[in-house]
Design an enzyme around this catalytic site. Sequence first.
Site, PDB file in Angstrom:
ATOM      1  N   GLY A   1       0.635  -1.180  -0.155  1.00 65.22           N
ATOM      2  CA  GLY A   1       0.073   0.024  -0.140  1.00 65.22           C
ATOM      3  C   GLY A   1       0.851   1.159   0.119  1.00 65.22           C
TER       4      GLY A   1
ATOM      5  N   THR B   1      -1.093   6.231   4.499  1.00 69.78           N
ATOM      6  CA  THR B   1      -2.140   6.438   5.168  1.00 69.78           C
ATOM      7  C   THR B   1      -1.979   7.197   6.295  1.00 69.78           C
ATOM      8  OG1 THR B   1      -4.137   5.340   6.048  1.00 69.78           O
ATOM      9  CG2 THR B   1      -2.115   4.162   6.401  1.00 69.78           C
TER      10      THR B   1
ATOM     11  N   CYS C   1      -4.012   6.232   0.406  1.00 66.23           N
ATOM     12  CA  CYS C   1      -3.548   5.270  -0.591  1.00 66.23           C
ATOM     13  C   CYS C   1      -3.751   5.474  -1.881  1.00 66.23           C
ATOM     14  CB  CYS C   1      -5.028   4.155  -0.535  1.00 66.23           C
ATOM     15  SG  CYS C   1      -5.238   3.749   1.292  1.00 66.23           S
TER      16      CYS C   1
END
Length: 250
Positions: free
Chosen positions: A81, A84, A189
């Site tokens: 990812g 965040t 993201c």
Amino acid sequence: MSSFLIAQTLGDVPYREAWSLQRAYQRVLTESPTECGGFLLLLTHPHTYTSGRRDASEFLRFDPQDLAREQAQWVQTDRGGLVTYHGPGQLVVYPIVDLARLGISGVKDYIHRLEEIMIRLAALFGVNLIRREGIRGVWVHEQSTVQAPVPAWKKLGAVGVHVQRGLTSHGFAFNVNPDLDRFNRIVPCGLSDSGVTSLADLGIAVPAWENVLAGAIKASAEVFGLELRTSLSVEEAEALALRVKAMSID
């Protein structure tokens, strides 16, 4: 096949300390009896921005060095990812499990199960979360109007994991009532056409934290199909604490 997982509720833990704990629990797991499938660590973090293995600089709307003024931290991790945010009001769950012991076929299957845990957790509070094709996490879909344009897709729960030799680390973050303005400092993201939401943002009365923890533990037990122990004997707890403490010094 494993028969149980051990759930540990840890309170508010700084990100790097929690990362060290995960590695310690991994080492404990490799020495544990085969009946133990792993550990479920449930906690919150102080204000922290993290990124995965890939270069995420294009998705930052701040200079990481400026975060000290906001009493926040920036951490580059080894999870999948992109960027965040973690902070108060967000439940973070780190399953430290052996995929083979749990009979999980691979990373895709594992991520699907983490999403399912969040879907079931949200349902306990009256929220219907859905998946998006090809995009990780769990979402709500809202209609955008000319008078009130909003991102059609808003993420309530994010997933980012690392799997090495079948052992997992990192996990998922579920937004109960965090400060959503903190997400404006990043492109969450890497999805510029999407937003972020929470139970509170959706108009849900903020549940007692104990109920959120209990719901996450219950959903995890159901999805993994295992007994999930939330308590140990005094002797077991003391022995586990000593082993984790010793192994987290790295």
